[in-house]
Write an enzyme that holds these catalytic residues in place. Structure first.
Site, short mmCIF file in Angstrom:
data_model
loop_
_atom_site.label_atom_id
_atom_site.label_comp_id
_atom_site.label_asym_id
_atom_site.label_seq_id
_atom_site.Cartn_x
_atom_site.Cartn_y
_atom_site.Cartn_z
N ARG A 100 42.03 65.40 54.53
CA ARG A 100 41.48 64.06 54.74
C ARG A 100 40.64 63.58 53.57
O ARG A 100 40.75 62.43 53.14
CB ARG A 100 40.67 64.03 56.04
CG ARG A 100 40.02 62.69 56.38
CD ARG A 100 40.87 61.47 56.09
NE ARG A 100 42.21 61.51 56.67
CZ ARG A 100 43.22 60.74 56.29
NH1 ARG A 100 43.05 59.87 55.31
NH2 ARG A 100 44.39 60.83 56.86
N LYS A 135 29.87 45.56 41.64
CA LYS A 135 29.97 45.62 43.10
C LYS A 135 30.84 46.81 43.49
O LYS A 135 31.97 46.67 43.95
CB LYS A 135 30.54 44.32 43.65
CG LYS A 135 29.62 43.12 43.42
CD LYS A 135 30.24 41.84 43.93
CE LYS A 135 29.33 40.64 43.66
NZ LYS A 135 29.94 39.37 44.11
N LYS A 167 20.62 36.81 34.50
CA LYS A 167 21.16 36.23 35.72
C LYS A 167 20.19 35.21 36.29
O LYS A 167 19.11 34.97 35.73
CB LYS A 167 21.45 37.35 36.73
CG LYS A 167 22.53 38.33 36.23
CD LYS A 167 22.72 39.50 37.16
CE LYS A 167 23.35 39.11 38.48
NZ LYS A 167 24.76 38.67 38.32
N GLU A 197 24.47 34.43 32.35
CA GLU A 197 25.11 33.76 33.47
C GLU A 197 24.75 32.28 33.43
O GLU A 197 23.57 31.92 33.39
CB GLU A 197 24.63 34.40 34.78
CG GLU A 197 25.40 34.00 36.01
CD GLU A 197 24.94 34.78 37.22
OE1 GLU A 197 25.62 35.75 37.60
OE2 GLU A 197 23.88 34.43 37.78
N ASP A 218 29.53 30.88 36.10
CA ASP A 218 29.49 31.34 37.50
C ASP A 218 29.74 30.19 38.47
O ASP A 218 29.02 29.18 38.46
CB ASP A 218 28.14 31.98 37.78
CG ASP A 218 28.11 32.68 39.14
OD1 ASP A 218 29.05 33.43 39.43
OD2 ASP A 218 27.16 32.46 39.90
#
Length: 281
Positions: A100, A135, A167, A197, A218
């Site tokens: 598994r 992510k 950002k 960004e 963005d």
């Protein structure tokens, strides 16, 4: 042992412990040690990825003397209609104990590689690179980013300091684009690259005045992207980001776009299916 094998050796004990394997010693000792024929069956159209991790699970459990001839299939596209099966021998105790975990790793990597390859195939005629993001699944970053490359994509950045990125939160805290860029430059090394960004066309114009080179547009609409390209300077790169999927990506195949980053490559690729069947010799 190769560096790749060694890296997996550091993770596999955690996976096996999480699976409860080390909690049942009597169960493990009771499993037959006789060899069985194992057949890894491909049941989805996929880019096969993660064979090093798959085989290293069984190596860790004691099968180091066994051959893995099918590892040369890494990165190959295989259809379910081909009814592809890779056969090998293992002690039943090793095969059953590792089944598994090995399949989970293989199917996860293959899912990421397969999904990435779909975007790459669409973007290739336009010379636009497909990038991942940060992510990723905790503990699986290197694994998932490797799968992106196998699928034909490129890695964006591995960590928050490898390539500095300004950002929205930086701009809010430091007081705007200019102060945020200056603050980040003060933290960086001489050769540290920077990505900024950008959220609207006015901010893009300011970034151009600041002579910033690598810009992430963005959540720009395709129309905004076209306007952004009209003021793009030589040496600047435009990366498009913001919820782009297989249905919407073609809207961004615009001359002047250098790359498109897609968080979904690693955080929600559609699953693929493989199975491991065993039979006595």
């Amino acid at each position: 042992m190769s560096l790749i094998q060694q890296s997996w050796r550091e993770l596999i004990p955690h996976f096996l412990k999480e699976d409860g394997l080390f909690d049942h010693v009597h169960y493990l000792k009771s499993l037959p040690q006789s060899q069985v024929k194992c057949s890894l069956k491909v049941k989805s159209d996929l880019v096969l990825c993660g064979l090093d991790a798959f085989t290293e699970v069984f190596n860790y459990l004691g099968s180091t003397n066994y051959s893995w001839d099918f590892k040369e299939q890494e990165g190959k596209y295989i259809t379910k209609d081909s009814k592809t099966s890779f056969d090998f021998l293992l002690p039943f105790s090793v095969a059953l104990s590792g089944e598994r975990i090995a399949l989970n790793l293989l199917t996860r990597a293959s899912a990421v590689a397969t999904y990435t390859s779909q975007f790459v195939k669409m973007a290739k005629p336009y010379n636009i690179e497909i990038l991942d993001t940060r992510k990723t699944t905790p503990g699986f970053k290197a694994f998932e980013k490797y799968a992106v490359v196998v699928g034909g994509g490129k890695n964006h950045r591995f960590g928050s300091t490898e390539i500095l990125m300004v950002k929205d939160n930086h701009k809010k805290v430091f007081g705007g684009l200019g102060p945020a860029v200056n603050a980040m430059k003060a933290m960086s090394g001489f050769y540290s690259p920077m990505i900024v960004e950008i959220h609207d066309l006015e901010e893009l114009k300011l970034a151009k005045k600041l002579e910033l080179k690598h810009l992430m547009l963005d959540n720009f609409s395709p129309m905004m992207v076209k306007e952004a390209i009209s003021i793009k300077s030589e040496g600047m790169t435009y990366e498009i980001s913001g919820g782009i999927n297989l249905k919407s990506i073609s809207d961004y195949f615009i001359s002047g776009v250098d790359a498109i980053s897609i968080g979904g490559l690693t955080h929600n690729p559609p699953p693929v299916d493989m199975s491991l069947k065993m039979s006595p010799l």
